[in-house]
Scaffold this active site. Structure first.
Site, PDB file in Angstrom:
ATOM      1  N   HIS A 209     -29.660 -47.601 -39.516  1.00 32.50           N
ATOM      2  CA  HIS A 209     -29.858 -49.057 -39.639  1.00 32.50           C
ATOM      3  C   HIS A 209     -29.096 -49.562 -40.804  1.00 32.50           C
ATOM      4  CE1 HIS A 209     -31.853 -53.210 -39.901  1.00 32.50           C
ATOM      5  NE2 HIS A 209     -31.845 -52.841 -41.466  1.00 32.50           N
TER       6      HIS A 209
ATOM      7  N   TYR B 248     -39.260 -54.992 -38.092  1.00 34.70           N
ATOM      8  CA  TYR B 248     -38.349 -55.136 -36.734  1.00 34.70           C
ATOM      9  C   TYR B 248     -38.901 -56.474 -35.986  1.00 34.70           C
ATOM     10  CZ  TYR B 248     -35.180 -51.415 -36.651  1.00 34.70           C
ATOM     11  OH  TYR B 248     -33.849 -50.594 -36.994  1.00 34.70           O
TER      12      TYR B 248
ATOM     13  N   GLU C 282     -34.539 -57.288 -46.679  1.00 32.51           N
ATOM     14  CA  GLU C 282     -34.932 -55.984 -46.438  1.00 32.51           C
ATOM     15  C   GLU C 282     -34.861 -54.963 -47.503  1.00 32.51           C
ATOM     16  OE1 GLU C 282     -32.957 -56.254 -41.712  1.00 32.51           O
ATOM     17  OE2 GLU C 282     -31.913 -54.747 -43.338  1.00 32.51           O
TER      18      GLU C 282
ATOM     19  N   ASN D 210     -30.215 -44.233 -32.725  1.00 31.70           N
ATOM     20  CA  ASN D 210     -28.744 -44.408 -33.086  1.00 31.70           C
ATOM     21  C   ASN D 210     -28.706 -44.143 -34.687  1.00 31.70           C
ATOM     22  OD1 ASN D 210     -30.004 -46.771 -33.982  1.00 31.70           O
ATOM     23  ND2 ASN D 210     -28.935 -48.090 -32.717  1.00 31.70           N
TER      24      ASN D 210
ATOM     25  N   LYS E 118     -32.569 -43.202 -39.787  1.00 27.28           N
ATOM     26  CA  LYS E 118     -33.724 -43.166 -38.909  1.00 27.28           C
ATOM     27  C   LYS E 118     -34.246 -41.746 -38.710  1.00 27.28           C
ATOM     28  CE  LYS E 118     -32.050 -47.564 -36.551  1.00 27.28           C
ATOM     29  NZ  LYS E 118     -31.743 -48.181 -35.345  1.00 27.28           N
TER      30      LYS E 118
HETATM   31  P1  IDP Z   1     -28.647 -53.094 -34.891  1.00 27.41           P
HETATM   32  O1  IDP Z   1     -28.973 -51.830 -35.407  1.00 27.41           O
HETATM   33  O2  IDP Z   1     -27.276 -52.595 -34.596  1.00 27.41           O
HETATM   34  O3  IDP Z   1     -28.467 -54.318 -35.834  1.00 27.41           O
HETATM   35  P2  IDP Z   1     -30.401 -54.456 -33.155  1.00 27.41           P
HETATM   36  O4  IDP Z   1     -29.848 -55.390 -32.230  1.00 27.41           O
HETATM   37  O5  IDP Z   1     -30.814 -55.363 -34.496  1.00 27.41           O
HETATM   38  O6  IDP Z   1     -29.214 -53.401 -33.395  1.00 27.41           O
HETATM   39  O7  IDP Z   1     -31.581 -53.674 -32.687  1.00 27.41           O
HETATM   40  C1  IDP Z   1     -32.277 -52.918 -33.691  1.00 27.41           C
HETATM   41  C2  IDP Z   1     -32.466 -51.659 -33.073  1.00 27.41           C
HETATM   42  O8  IDP Z   1     -33.338 -51.663 -31.842  1.00 27.41           O
HETATM   43  C3  IDP Z   1     -31.364 -50.800 -32.670  1.00 27.41           C
HETATM   44  O9  IDP Z   1     -30.610 -50.377 -33.906  1.00 27.41           O
HETATM   45  C4  IDP Z   1     -31.728 -49.713 -31.632  1.00 27.41           C
HETATM   46  O10 IDP Z   1     -32.409 -48.801 -32.310  1.00 27.41           O
HETATM   47  C5  IDP Z   1     -32.943 -50.607 -30.992  1.00 27.41           C
HETATM   48  N1  IDP Z   1     -32.335 -51.122 -29.706  1.00 27.41           N
HETATM   49  C6  IDP Z   1     -31.627 -52.241 -29.578  1.00 27.41           C
HETATM   50  N2  IDP Z   1     -31.074 -52.620 -28.459  1.00 27.41           N
HETATM   51  C7  IDP Z   1     -31.764 -51.885 -27.622  1.00 27.41           C
HETATM   52  C8  IDP Z   1     -31.948 -51.734 -26.320  1.00 27.41           C
HETATM   53  O11 IDP Z   1     -31.378 -52.277 -25.462  1.00 27.41           O
HETATM   54  N3  IDP Z   1     -32.607 -50.403 -25.896  1.00 27.41           N
HETATM   55  C9  IDP Z   1     -33.304 -49.721 -26.549  1.00 27.41           C
HETATM   56  N4  IDP Z   1     -33.512 -49.669 -28.116  1.00 27.41           N
HETATM   57  C10 IDP Z   1     -32.789 -50.850 -28.665  1.00 27.41           C
HETATM   58 MG    MG Z   2     -30.140 -55.455 -36.505  1.00 27.88          MG
END
Ligand code: IDP
Ligand code: MG
Length: 141
Positions: free
Chosen positions: A117, A51, A128, A114, A11
Site C-alpha cells: 500500500h 480502508y 495515514e 498486490n 501487506k
Molecule cells: P491502491 O492500493 O493502488 O491505492 P485502491 O484503489 O486504493 O488501490 O484500492 C485499495 C486496495 O483494494 C488495492 O490495493 C487492492 O488490494 C484492493 N482492490 C482495489 N481494487 C480491487 C478490485 O477491483 N478487486 C479486488 N481488490 C481490489
Molecule cells: Mg489507494
C-alpha cells in the site's frame, strides 16, 4: 523538489511470502528512507477504518479479510517527492497494468493481493501516518 513523508504498508501476502527485505531494498535503492516501522497484526476494526474510503465498493469485505489475514509491516518513508516516488516504485493497483520493474508487476499475485500500500496524496499521507504512528515513533537521519 521537496522532502515528503508517505505511508507504506507491506501487506500480508508480502510479509508471509518473505518479501520484506526485497520490498525495502526497492525503496532504499531509490532514495526513500525508512523513518518508522512497525510489524503488526491489524484488527478488523483497524482495517475497516483504514480502508473506509472504499466501504461502498464490492471488494471492501474481501479487502478487510485479506488485510487481517496475517501481519503487515507499516512504515513511514521519507525522501524527495516521497508520495509520488513510492507510487511509482509500487506500480499500478492491477499487476497486469503495472509497469515493468515495479513491485506489483514483479510480485503481486492479483489486483487484491498486490504486496504493498502507498498513500496517494500528501494530504492522505499525513492522515495515514497519523493513523499508525505517534510523532515520537518517527525518526530523522
Ligand atoms: P491502491 O492500493 O493502488 O491505492 P485502491 O484503489 O486504493 O488501490 O484500492 C485499495 C486496495 O483494494 C488495492 O490495493 C487492492 O488490494 C484492493 N482492490 C482495489 N481494487 C480491487 C478490485 O477491483 N478487486 C479486488 N481488490 C481490489
Ligand atoms: Mg489507494
Amino acid at each position: 523538489m521537496s522532502t515528503e513523508r508517505t505511508l507504506s504498508i507491506i501487506k500480508p501476502d508480502g510479509v508471509t511470502r518473505s518479501l520484506i527485505g526485497t520490498v525495502i531494498e526497492r525503496f532504499e535503492s531509490q532514495s526513500l528512507k525508512v523513518v518508522a516501522a512497525k510489524l503488526q497484526q491489524l484488527t478488523t476494526e483497524q482495517a475497516q477504518e483504514f480502508y473506509g474510503v472504499h466501504k461502498e465498493r464490492p471488494f471492501y469485505n474481501d479487502l478487510v479479510k485479506y488485510m487481517t489475514s496475517g501481519p503487515v509491516l507499516t512504515m513511514v518513508l521519507e525522501g524527495e517527492n516521497a508520495v509520488l516516488q513510492n507510487r511509482t516504485i509500487m506500480g499500478a493497483t492491477n499487476p497486469a497494468e503495472a509497469a515493468e520493474g515495479t513491485i506489483r508487476r514483479d510480485f503481486a499475485e492479483s489486483i487484491e493481493a498486490n504486496v504493498v500500500h502507498g498513500s496517494d496524496s500528501a494530504e492522505n499521507a499525513a492522515i495515514e501516518i497519523d493513523f499508525f504512528f505517534n510523532s515520537s515513533e518517527i525518526v530523522s537521519y
